[in-house]
Write a protein that holds these residues in place. Structure first.
Motif, PDB file in Angstrom:
ATOM      1  N   PHE A 279       0.837  -1.197   0.000  1.00 13.52           N
ATOM      2  CA  PHE A 279       0.000   0.000   0.000  1.00 13.52           C
ATOM      3  C   PHE A 279       0.874   1.250   0.000  1.00 13.52           C
ATOM      4  CE2 PHE A 279      -2.571   3.229   2.252  1.00 13.52           C
ATOM      5  CZ  PHE A 279      -3.588   3.346   1.320  1.00 13.52           C
ATOM      6  N   ARG A 280       1.952   1.246   0.788  1.00  9.86           N
ATOM      7  CA  ARG A 280       2.858   2.385   0.829  1.00  9.86           C
ATOM      8  C   ARG A 280       3.501   2.598  -0.542  1.00  9.86           C
ATOM      9  NH1 ARG A 280       7.978   2.369   1.631  1.00  9.86           N
ATOM     10  NH2 ARG A 280       8.026   0.340   2.626  1.00  9.86           N
ATOM     11  N   MET A 281       3.869   1.515  -1.224  1.00 14.78           N
ATOM     12  CA  MET A 281       4.439   1.626  -2.569  1.00 14.78           C
ATOM     13  C   MET A 281       3.421   2.224  -3.539  1.00 14.78           C
ATOM     14  SD  MET A 281       6.533  -1.981  -2.796  1.00 14.78           S
ATOM     15  CE  MET A 281       6.713  -1.890  -4.555  1.00 14.78           C
ATOM     16  N   ALA A 282       2.154   1.798  -3.420  1.00 17.17           N
ATOM     17  CA  ALA A 282       1.099   2.345  -4.288  1.00 17.17           C
ATOM     18  C   ALA A 282       0.904   3.830  -4.001  1.00 17.17           C
ATOM     19  CB  ALA A 282      -0.205   1.578  -4.084  1.00 17.17           C
ATOM     20  N   GLN A 283       0.973   4.218  -2.730  1.00 20.16           N
ATOM     21  CA  GLN A 283       0.853   5.634  -2.380  1.00 20.16           C
ATOM     22  C   GLN A 283       2.002   6.447  -2.976  1.00 20.16           C
ATOM     23  OE1 GLN A 283       0.627   5.282   1.935  1.00 20.16           O
ATOM     24  NE2 GLN A 283      -1.480   6.025   1.878  1.00 20.16           N
ATOM     25  N   MET A 284       3.207   5.894  -2.916  1.00 25.44           N
ATOM     26  CA  MET A 284       4.370   6.598  -3.463  1.00 25.44           C
ATOM     27  C   MET A 284       4.240   6.747  -4.976  1.00 25.44           C
ATOM     28  SD  MET A 284       7.358   4.927  -1.035  1.00 25.44           S
ATOM     29  CE  MET A 284       8.507   4.903  -2.355  1.00 25.44           C
ATOM     30  N   ALA A 285       3.779   5.694  -5.648  1.00 25.64           N
ATOM     31  CA  ALA A 285       3.588   5.770  -7.098  1.00 25.64           C
ATOM     32  C   ALA A 285       2.498   6.783  -7.438  1.00 25.64           C
ATOM     33  CB  ALA A 285       3.236   4.388  -7.661  1.00 25.64           C
ATOM     34  N   ASN A 286       1.432   6.789  -6.654  1.00 24.16           N
ATOM     35  CA  ASN A 286       0.348   7.745  -6.854  1.00 24.16           C
ATOM     36  C   ASN A 286       0.860   9.172  -6.713  1.00 24.16           C
ATOM     37  OD1 ASN A 286      -2.353   8.627  -7.211  1.00 24.16           O
ATOM     38  ND2 ASN A 286      -2.586   8.802  -5.000  1.00 24.16           N
ATOM     39  N   ALA A 287       1.657   9.421  -5.689  1.00 30.27           N
ATOM     40  CA  ALA A 287       2.221  10.754  -5.475  1.00 30.27           C
ATOM     41  C   ALA A 287       3.171  11.125  -6.612  1.00 30.27           C
ATOM     42  CB  ALA A 287       2.943  10.807  -4.131  1.00 30.27           C
ATOM     43  N   ALA A 288       3.960  10.184  -7.076  1.00 37.68           N
ATOM     44  CA  ALA A 288       4.906  10.448  -8.163  1.00 37.68           C
ATOM     45  C   ALA A 288       4.181  10.808  -9.455  1.00 37.68           C
ATOM     46  CB  ALA A 288       5.809   9.234  -8.385  1.00 37.68           C
ATOM     47  N   LEU A 289       2.962  10.288  -9.613  1.00 44.43           N
ATOM     48  CA  LEU A 289       2.168  10.579 -10.806  1.00 44.43           C
ATOM     49  C   LEU A 289       1.281  11.812 -10.617  1.00 44.43           C
ATOM     50  CD1 LEU A 289       1.198   6.913 -11.670  1.00 44.43           C
ATOM     51  CD2 LEU A 289       2.739   8.380 -12.970  1.00 44.43           C
ATOM     52  N   GLY A 290       1.470  12.526  -9.498  1.00 40.05           N
ATOM     53  CA  GLY A 290       0.732  13.753  -9.269  1.00 40.05           C
ATOM     54  C   GLY A 290      -0.627  13.575  -8.626  1.00 40.05           C
ATOM     55  N   GLY A 291      -0.890  12.407  -8.100  1.00 36.04           N
ATOM     56  CA  GLY A 291      -2.184  12.148  -7.491  1.00 36.04           C
ATOM     57  C   GLY A 291      -2.254  12.655  -6.062  1.00 36.04           C
ATOM     58  N   GLY A 292      -3.458  12.783  -5.562  1.00 35.36           N
ATOM     59  CA  GLY A 292      -3.677  13.200  -4.185  1.00 35.36           C
ATOM     60  C   GLY A 292      -4.246  12.047  -3.380  1.00 35.36           C
ATOM     61  N   PHE A 293      -4.501  12.315  -2.104  1.00 26.48           N
ATOM     62  CA  PHE A 293      -5.025  11.292  -1.219  1.00 26.48           C
ATOM     63  C   PHE A 293      -6.301  11.798  -0.567  1.00 26.48           C
ATOM     64  CE2 PHE A 293      -0.462  10.582  -1.347  1.00 26.48           C
ATOM     65  CZ  PHE A 293      -0.431   9.242  -1.703  1.00 26.48           C
ATOM     66  N   ASN A 294      -7.317  10.985  -0.591  1.00 30.78           N
ATOM     67  CA  ASN A 294      -8.561  11.294   0.091  1.00 30.78           C
ATOM     68  C   ASN A 294      -8.457  10.695   1.482  1.00 30.78           C
ATOM     69  OD1 ASN A 294     -11.107  11.679   1.017  1.00 30.78           O
ATOM     70  ND2 ASN A 294     -12.146  10.604  -0.654  1.00 30.78           N
ATOM     71  N   THR A 295      -8.316  11.532   2.482  1.00 34.44           N
ATOM     72  CA  THR A 295      -8.128  11.019   3.839  1.00 34.44           C
ATOM     73  C   THR A 295      -9.416  11.032   4.649  1.00 34.44           C
ATOM     74  OG1 THR A 295      -7.445  13.218   4.572  1.00 34.44           O
ATOM     75  CG2 THR A 295      -5.704  11.692   3.900  1.00 34.44           C
ATOM     76  N   THR A 296     -10.512  11.444   4.042  1.00 37.26           N
ATOM     77  CA  THR A 296     -11.790  11.435   4.763  1.00 37.26           C
ATOM     78  C   THR A 296     -12.456  10.102   4.598  1.00 37.26           C
ATOM     79  OG1 THR A 296     -12.975  12.296   2.847  1.00 37.26           O
ATOM     80  CG2 THR A 296     -12.103  13.914   4.411  1.00 37.26           C
ATOM     81  N   THR A 297     -13.125   9.673   5.636  1.00 37.75           N
ATOM     82  CA  THR A 297     -13.855   8.409   5.566  1.00 37.75           C
ATOM     83  C   THR A 297     -15.337   8.705   5.714  1.00 37.75           C
ATOM     84  OG1 THR A 297     -13.533   8.077   7.938  1.00 37.75           O
ATOM     85  CG2 THR A 297     -11.976   6.997   6.464  1.00 37.75           C
ATOM     86  N   PRO A 298     -16.170   7.992   4.990  1.00 39.69           N
ATOM     87  CA  PRO A 298     -17.619   8.269   5.049  1.00 39.69           C
ATOM     88  C   PRO A 298     -18.208   7.848   6.371  1.00 39.69           C
ATOM     89  CG  PRO A 298     -17.150   6.529   3.435  1.00 39.69           C
ATOM     90  CD  PRO A 298     -15.857   6.984   4.032  1.00 39.69           C
TER      91      PRO A 298
END
Length: 97
Positions: free
Chosen positions: A78-97
């Protein structure tokens, strides 16, 4: 599909997921070709081996895409996916419904 079109139509989160999946399983779409090439290579090596030598197997010629000796935990993946997401300019949704 061109890379430009792919990037325009696919979000960074999805690209990061595919990148993480590919790191686990090897290249998408190419695995079949790897097996076919390894099969041919093993047959050629087998018919050209010397007497008393072990017959090579298909696995002897298969590329290893995940060269790590230790399997990664889900948290590490999951951490690797987050790093790849950040490298591609993506953001993170930290809110939970």
């Amino acid at each position: 599909m061109t890379v430009r079109r792919l990037l325009a139509e696919t979000g960074s989160a999805e690209l990061a997921e595919w990148l993480a999946y590919e790191k686990l399983t090897g290249p998408l779409g190419g695995a079949r070709g790897d097996v076919q090439a390894a099969l041919i290579a093993s047959v050629i090596a087998s018919v050209n081996r010397g007497k008393g030598q072990r017959a090579p197997t298909v696995a002897d010629f298969m590329p290893r895409w995940d060269r790590t000796k230790v399997r990664k935990s889900p948290q590490e993946l999951f951490r690797m996916a987050q790093m790849a997401n950040a490298a591609l300019g993506g953001g993170f949704n930290t809110t939970t419904p």
